[in-house]
Design a protein around this motif. Structure first.
Motif, short mmCIF file in Angstrom:
data_model
loop_
_atom_site.label_atom_id
_atom_site.label_comp_id
_atom_site.label_asym_id
_atom_site.label_seq_id
_atom_site.Cartn_x
_atom_site.Cartn_y
_atom_site.Cartn_z
N CYS A 62 -7.18 10.36 -0.06
CA CYS A 62 -7.15 8.91 0.12
C CYS A 62 -6.36 8.61 1.39
N VAL A 108 -6.24 16.90 -0.48
CA VAL A 108 -5.22 16.66 0.53
C VAL A 108 -4.38 15.47 0.10
N GLN A 110 -0.19 13.93 0.63
CA GLN A 110 1.22 14.06 1.03
C GLN A 110 2.09 14.13 -0.21
N GLY A 112 1.19 14.36 -3.39
CA GLY A 112 0.71 15.22 -4.48
C GLY A 112 0.62 14.47 -5.81
N VAL A 160 6.40 4.20 4.34
CA VAL A 160 5.17 4.08 3.56
C VAL A 160 3.96 4.53 4.40
N ALA A 161 3.95 4.17 5.66
CA ALA A 161 2.86 4.60 6.54
C ALA A 161 3.10 6.06 6.92
N ALA A 365 2.50 0.65 -1.39
CA ALA A 365 3.46 1.61 -1.97
C ALA A 365 3.24 2.96 -1.33
N LYS A 366 4.31 3.74 -1.27
CA LYS A 366 4.22 5.08 -0.67
C LYS A 366 3.28 5.95 -1.48
N VAL A 368 0.57 5.88 -4.65
CA VAL A 368 -0.21 4.99 -5.53
C VAL A 368 -0.56 5.77 -6.79
C1 BG6 Z 1 -0.70 5.40 0.11
C2 BG6 Z 1 0.21 5.59 1.30
O1 BG6 Z 1 -1.65 4.41 0.38
O2 BG6 Z 1 -1.35 6.63 -0.22
C3 BG6 Z 1 -0.55 6.21 2.47
O3 BG6 Z 1 0.74 4.35 1.69
C4 BG6 Z 1 -1.20 7.51 2.03
O4 BG6 Z 1 0.35 6.46 3.54
C5 BG6 Z 1 -2.06 7.32 0.79
O5 BG6 Z 1 -1.97 8.03 3.07
C6 BG6 Z 1 -2.47 8.66 0.20
O6 BG6 Z 1 -1.29 9.28 -0.28
P1 BG6 Z 1 -1.11 10.82 -0.48
O7 BG6 Z 1 0.29 10.98 -0.98
O8 BG6 Z 1 -2.13 11.22 -1.52
O9 BG6 Z 1 -1.35 11.48 0.81
#
Ligand code: BG6
Ligand code: UD1
Length: 371
Positions: A62, A108, A110, A112, A160-161, A365-366, A368
């Motif tokens: 996502c 993929v 960040q 997890g 968050v970004a 949100a960081k 979701v």
């Molecule tokens: C949220 C974050 O929307 O989730 C984004 O604000 C992130 O920065 C996205 O890219 C996906 O999150 P993740 O943790 O699965 O890489």
């Protein structure tokens, strides 16, 4: 701890030379006595044979993580010859799209912990695919529930970004392509060039970060714009999507990443003397096509900002009103790591100039963790 930085996003953008170094640590070698350059991803070594035999690699993610996978798709296809398809996790679930035992599904994320990605993982496990994780968080749900994977080791990301996780994800997936791809005589030079490029990447990132002030000046110019388009293609289609995502999520400016090859099928109608357009035109096999896109946008009086390789300004500039961002040239498949950085800086400065919350944009949100 933000150190001497004002915001986490700013810190995380500027620490990318270090985060990328950590991502590669212990995984790449310039080669010992044999002079062979090698890649070792400890988490995958027992699964490489199975991955090589798979009929398809499906990337699932996502947001920024999806964009990182998209940036890595061309090199994975080139080095492995395995078809690579892309899935936004929620869309795969909405469609209950086909996933087979012969597939390698790469998740993929960040954090997890993203709910849709996690549910898509459960779905792919139920369908018998080999499930691989690319995560930044040791012990996270996706790291625990995948059959194998790679930690990107970018360090905690607070803003968050996503910024430094994006570039580390691309580097891990380039290493993944090298690890899966066969080491044949015919692609040896290409593989070595990529490994050399990876090892030198932190230096090139340091170089492009020097454009901070230039990006702040550009942000001042674009501060009161309602909308911004970013045109890219090939290796940098993902850069267009990710650059636009950064601008919309933190600076709250409408922004769209556009596949340059689709320009005539709609986006061209938006072009006038007011709407700012960033065109990504660094050197690679698509360069001459992007030059022609620039000419066509210029013919419609487009307000252009062109990103090109150092020394190419004269080849892409359409005149006085055209702004040029020159970036260091790296191996084509690694260029997305360089090209996103000025756009991260632009989004950051736009946000600060507009007086908005850069580390916690409204409504976002960081992680979701609900659908
Ligand atoms: C949220 C974050 O929307 O989730 C984004 O604000 C992130 O920065 C996205 O890219 C996906 O999150 P993740 O943790 O699965 O890489
Ligand atoms: C591992 C160690 C690292 C050590 C190195 C030394 C961990 C977390 N990592 O790193 O501290 O320095 O060996 O050789 O202890 N995995 C998943 N899904 C994911 C991510 C990872 O299943 O999404 C699995 C991998 O398959 C592997 C394990 O987690 O079994 C650790 O992965 P990773 O940290 O990437 O492995 P190494 O780089 O070998």
């Amino acid at each position: 701890n933000k150190g001497h930085y004002e915001h986490y996003m700013q810190k995380e953008i500027h620490e990318q030379p270090e985060s990328l170094t950590t991502t590669m640590r212990g995984r790449l070698s310039r080669g010992g006595s044999s002079k062979l350059k090698t890649v070792l991803l400890g988490g995958l070594k027992d699964h490489l044979k199975t991955i090589r035999r798979s009929r398809r690699i499906v990337f699932i993610g996502c947001g920024t993580s999806y964009n990182a996978a998209l940036a890595s798709r061309p090199i994975l296809e080139e080095l492995t010859g395995i078809p690579v398809t892309m899935e936004i996790a929620s869309d795969l679930l909405d469609r209950q799209g086909p996933i087979y035992r012969e597939d390698t599904a790469v998740f993929v994320s960040q954090s997890g912990e993203t709910a849709d990605t996690l549910l898509a993982l459960q779905y792919a496990l139920d369908n018998g695919a080999l499930c691989v994780g690319i995560t930044n968080t040791v012990g996270s749900a996706i790291a625990r529930n995948t059959h194998c994977g790679v930690h990107i080791n970018a360090g905690a990301e607070i803003g968050v970004a996503s910024t430094k996780a994006y570039t580390s994800q691309i580097v891990v997936m380039a290493m993944l392509a090298l690890a899966i791809g066969g080491d044949t005589i015919s692609n040896q030079a290409r593989r070595e060039a990529i490994i050399d490029g990876l090892l030198d990447l932190p230096n090139k990132v340091r170089e492009v970060l020097k454009q901070d002030q230039e990006m702040k000046d550009l942000a001042k110019l674009l501060m009161s714009e309602q909308s911004l388009l970013v045109f890219g293609r090939g290796f940098n289609y993902a850069t267009a999507l990710e650059g636009a995502l950064k601008v919309k999520e933190v600076a709250l400016t409408h922004s769209e990443g556009i596949l340059a090859g689709e320009m005539k099928h709609g986006p061209l109608a938006l072009v006038d003397e007011n709407l700012p357009i960033i065109v990504l035109a660094t050197r690679d096999a698509c360069f001459s096509k992007q030059q022609s896109v620039i000419q066509q946008l210029h013919a419609r009086k487009g307000r252009l900002i062109v990103m090109c390789s150092k020394g190419d300004a004269a080849l892409v500039s359409t005149g006085e009103s055209c702004r040029v961002i020159e970036v260091p040239l790296v191996e084509d498949c690694l260029q997305p790591v360089i090209n996103i950085i000025p756009l991260q800086l632009l989004a950051y400065h736009l946000t600060v100039l507009k007086g908005l919350n850069v580390d916690q944009p409204r409504n976002l949100a960081k992680s979701v963790t609900t659908q």
